[in-house]
Design a protein around this motif. Sequence first.
Motif, mmCIF file in Angstrom:
data_model
loop_
_atom_site.group_PDB
_atom_site.id
_atom_site.type_symbol
_atom_site.label_atom_id
_atom_site.label_comp_id
_atom_site.label_asym_id
_atom_site.label_seq_id
_atom_site.Cartn_x
_atom_site.Cartn_y
_atom_site.Cartn_z
ATOM 1 N N ALA B 62 0.824 -1.213 0.000
ATOM 2 C CA ALA B 62 0.000 0.000 0.000
ATOM 3 C C ALA B 62 0.855 1.258 0.000
ATOM 4 O O ALA B 62 0.404 2.323 -0.395
ATOM 5 C CB ALA B 62 -0.935 0.004 1.208
ATOM 6 N N SER B 63 2.096 1.119 0.450
ATOM 7 C CA SER B 63 2.980 2.289 0.452
ATOM 8 C C SER B 63 3.412 2.663 -0.955
ATOM 9 O O SER B 63 3.927 3.754 -1.174
ATOM 10 C CB SER B 63 4.214 2.005 1.303
ATOM 11 N N GLY B 64 3.238 1.743 -1.883
ATOM 12 C CA GLY B 64 3.604 2.038 -3.266
ATOM 13 C C GLY B 64 5.087 1.954 -3.542
ATOM 14 O O GLY B 64 5.533 2.300 -4.632
ATOM 15 N N LEU B 65 5.853 1.470 -2.588
ATOM 16 C CA LEU B 65 7.308 1.425 -2.777
ATOM 17 C C LEU B 65 7.773 0.104 -3.360
ATOM 18 O O LEU B 65 8.954 -0.066 -3.632
ATOM 19 C CB LEU B 65 8.021 1.649 -1.426
ATOM 20 N N VAL B 66 6.859 -0.822 -3.535
ATOM 21 C CA VAL B 66 7.231 -2.188 -3.831
ATOM 22 C C VAL B 66 6.306 -2.749 -4.895
ATOM 23 O O VAL B 66 5.151 -2.352 -4.988
ATOM 24 C CB VAL B 66 7.141 -3.002 -2.509
ATOM 25 N N GLU B 67 6.826 -3.622 -5.749
ATOM 26 C CA GLU B 67 5.980 -4.270 -6.743
ATOM 27 C C GLU B 67 6.096 -5.770 -6.552
ATOM 28 O O GLU B 67 7.191 -6.316 -6.540
ATOM 29 C CB GLU B 67 6.426 -3.865 -8.149
ATOM 30 N N THR B 68 4.954 -6.428 -6.412
ATOM 31 C CA THR B 68 4.945 -7.854 -6.117
ATOM 32 C C THR B 68 4.439 -8.622 -7.328
ATOM 33 O O THR B 68 3.435 -8.247 -7.928
ATOM 34 C CB THR B 68 4.028 -8.130 -4.907
ATOM 35 N N ARG B 69 5.170 -9.694 -7.691
ATOM 36 C CA ARG B 69 4.670 -10.573 -8.749
ATOM 37 C C ARG B 69 4.597 -11.989 -8.230
ATOM 38 O O ARG B 69 5.438 -12.415 -7.429
ATOM 39 C CB ARG B 69 5.514 -10.461 -10.015
ATOM 40 N N HIS B 70 3.650 -12.701 -8.790
ATOM 41 C CA HIS B 70 3.198 -13.936 -8.150
ATOM 42 C C HIS B 70 4.311 -14.919 -7.773
ATOM 43 O O HIS B 70 4.712 -14.980 -6.631
ATOM 44 C CB HIS B 70 2.159 -14.621 -9.042
ATOM 45 N N LYS B 72 7.278 -14.842 -8.023
ATOM 46 C CA LYS B 72 8.597 -14.243 -8.092
ATOM 47 C C LYS B 72 9.022 -13.584 -6.775
ATOM 48 O O LYS B 72 10.117 -13.860 -6.275
ATOM 49 C CB LYS B 72 8.592 -13.192 -9.213
ATOM 50 N N GLY B 73 8.191 -12.749 -6.242
ATOM 51 C CA GLY B 73 8.555 -12.061 -5.014
ATOM 52 C C GLY B 73 8.243 -10.583 -5.107
ATOM 53 O O GLY B 73 7.568 -10.135 -6.027
ATOM 54 N N SER B 74 8.753 -9.818 -4.158
ATOM 55 C CA SER B 74 8.511 -8.377 -4.131
ATOM 56 C C SER B 74 9.802 -7.626 -4.401
ATOM 57 O O SER B 74 10.815 -7.883 -3.766
ATOM 58 C CB SER B 74 7.947 -7.946 -2.764
ATOM 59 N N MET B 75 9.722 -6.706 -5.352
ATOM 60 C CA MET B 75 10.898 -5.943 -5.722
ATOM 61 C C MET B 75 10.685 -4.478 -5.352
ATOM 62 O O MET B 75 9.591 -3.947 -5.526
ATOM 63 C CB MET B 75 11.141 -6.057 -7.223
ATOM 64 N N VAL B 76 11.749 -3.845 -4.850
ATOM 65 C CA VAL B 76 11.662 -2.413 -4.565
ATOM 66 C C VAL B 76 11.552 -1.683 -5.888
ATOM 67 O O VAL B 76 12.359 -1.891 -6.790
ATOM 68 C CB VAL B 76 12.895 -1.924 -3.784
ATOM 69 N N LYS B 77 10.524 -0.829 -6.004
ATOM 70 C CA LYS B 77 10.265 -0.139 -7.259
ATOM 71 C C LYS B 77 11.397 0.813 -7.621
ATOM 72 O O LYS B 77 12.006 1.427 -6.746
ATOM 73 C CB LYS B 77 8.977 0.680 -7.140
ATOM 74 N N ALA B 78 11.626 0.936 -8.908
ATOM 75 C CA ALA B 78 12.519 1.984 -9.371
ATOM 76 C C ALA B 78 11.878 3.314 -9.005
ATOM 77 O O ALA B 78 10.665 3.448 -8.979
ATOM 78 C CB ALA B 78 12.716 1.889 -10.877
ATOM 79 N N ARG B 79 12.727 4.270 -8.704
ATOM 80 C CA ARG B 79 12.244 5.603 -8.298
ATOM 81 C C ARG B 79 10.919 5.955 -8.953
ATOM 82 O O ARG B 79 10.838 6.039 -10.161
ATOM 83 C CB ARG B 79 13.238 6.671 -8.734
ATOM 84 N N PRO B 80 9.906 6.181 -8.159
ATOM 85 C CA PRO B 80 8.656 6.639 -8.758
ATOM 86 C C PRO B 80 8.867 8.038 -9.332
ATOM 87 O O PRO B 80 8.860 8.998 -8.592
ATOM 88 C CB PRO B 80 7.683 6.658 -7.589
ATOM 89 N N PRO B 81 9.096 8.148 -10.642
ATOM 90 C CA PRO B 81 9.519 9.432 -11.211
ATOM 91 C C PRO B 81 8.323 10.341 -11.410
ATOM 92 O O PRO B 81 8.063 10.784 -12.514
ATOM 93 C CB PRO B 81 10.127 9.021 -12.543
#
Lengths: 259, 259
Positions: B62-70, B72-81
Amino acid sequence: MGTTVGGERAVPRYVQIADEIVQQIRAGVLKPGDMVPSESELVDRYGVSGGTIRKAMVEVRASGLVETRHGKGSMVKARPPVRHRSSDRFRRSHRRGGKAAYLAESEQAGATAKVSVLYVGPMEAPTGIADRLGVEAGVQVLARRRLYFRNGTPVETATSYLPWDVVKDIPELFAENPGGGGIYARLEDHGHEFAEFIETLQARPASKAEASELALSPGAPVVHLIRNAVTEEGRVVEVCDTLMAADQFTFEYRIPAAD
Amino acid sequence: MGTTVGGERAVPRYVQIADEIVQQIRAGVLKPGDMVPSESELVDRYGVSGGTIRKAMVEVRASGLVETRHGKGSMVKARPPVRHRSSDRFRRSHRRGGKAAYLAESEQAGATAKVSVLYVGPMEAPTGIADRLGVEAGVQVLARRRLYFRNGTPVETATSYLPWDVVKDIPELFAENPGGGGIYARLEDHGHEFAEFIETLQARPASKAEASELALSPGAPVVHLIRNAVTEEGRVVEVCDTLMAADQFTFEYRIPAAD
DNA sequence: TAGTGGTCTAGACCACCCC
DNA sequence: GGGTGGTCTAGACCACTAT
């Protein structure tokens, strides 16, 4: 036994249940003020476990149609009387007429409005605000913090920041109620003619603290609006930092087709 | 054994864990591109059950800092530009320069942009859109539906609706690419001079379907923007209905201090 | 005190991803 | 196949709200 077996679709059971409840609200089967059946009753009705009902209710809450209180249950919200916040709220004629924009807009939407002043006084300029005001971070500015209510529930917090040299000769700005037309009228009285207002909006989920201040479910969206008030001389004489419950507002802007 | 015992605070364990992970990202311990530890690893590390870690990760998402794929796992998002969508994107000079607003804004933010045209053709006007266009609901209009990408991920869907009598003599509007300056330039080529654009914004949680279309976590906020394009004759010749991932945009509007 | 929502557990099975 | 996240269960205990 895991996910439902026997020719089932991919959509999770908790989503199906959530949709069903939301539909009942939209269709008027559950009317504003009605209580949603308790979680244990839903467990019986749908024949699933408590955890599944729990997830379903999280979805229902996310729709914004329902308000849940701890030992009480979930109630269908009174019509969200979404109000328009149009860009012509800053017209001089409105200020001269003594109208405060918030009250006028709420009345127009047939809602009761209240403003509670939380703080008026000196404050060290937060970075970000200081940048916009064109002063050093940490310098003393005047802060005016308010909480706005509509129909009895808090829907918006707003803090205005003004440079000290601008406000020091305008005693009305230190009063809780700055008089008809609000602080913009007082600033214009003292020779600060406005040229334009620049508003920046960003929507994001509410933090826990924000959610409790605005009586929202945690994670419900809020709109963060920051407005610079720019004078004819090109100076920013006020920055207003506002946090709004997203489901209580729509925003309208008119953009002239300039060259 | 239920909630933690022995002098514990009121803040739930899953919130504590979520905050800890978010802090690690904000502090740079977890950098963009890094994988967040897997849920089972977090179970070991924090000594709680899977369900608790699961709820914590919902908060982190919910913080929007992370992207989760099934799988695979959760990856820290590239800078939200986060990009600016300023109100001067509708200037005639920009259209004459052949700039498409979306591409120009993205380039300015140092991001790669792509547009995918999903549909161009006739459609029965949905109610709401029909109202704004000033036609009967169900009447045939031209619909142009696009999906916008930034840095490879979808961030915005947009559908333009135009009255049939306006478009029937402008063949470019039926092409995927309407040419330099976009459809507004073509409309002006054919005598439709714009007077103003009126934008209405509303933020709300994404539905499941919208979340999957924009690759968002369900419940993440979206901004629904509807724009009327009004000509000098006062006619609405286009309505553009847009849905945006809220964390990918800020909105800026300049409001002249008119009388 | 009884009923409600809120948190947590321990384990099952499924679906997706990659080697 | 082995890892990952996604769904679901059945039951426990806690905290808040009403009566």
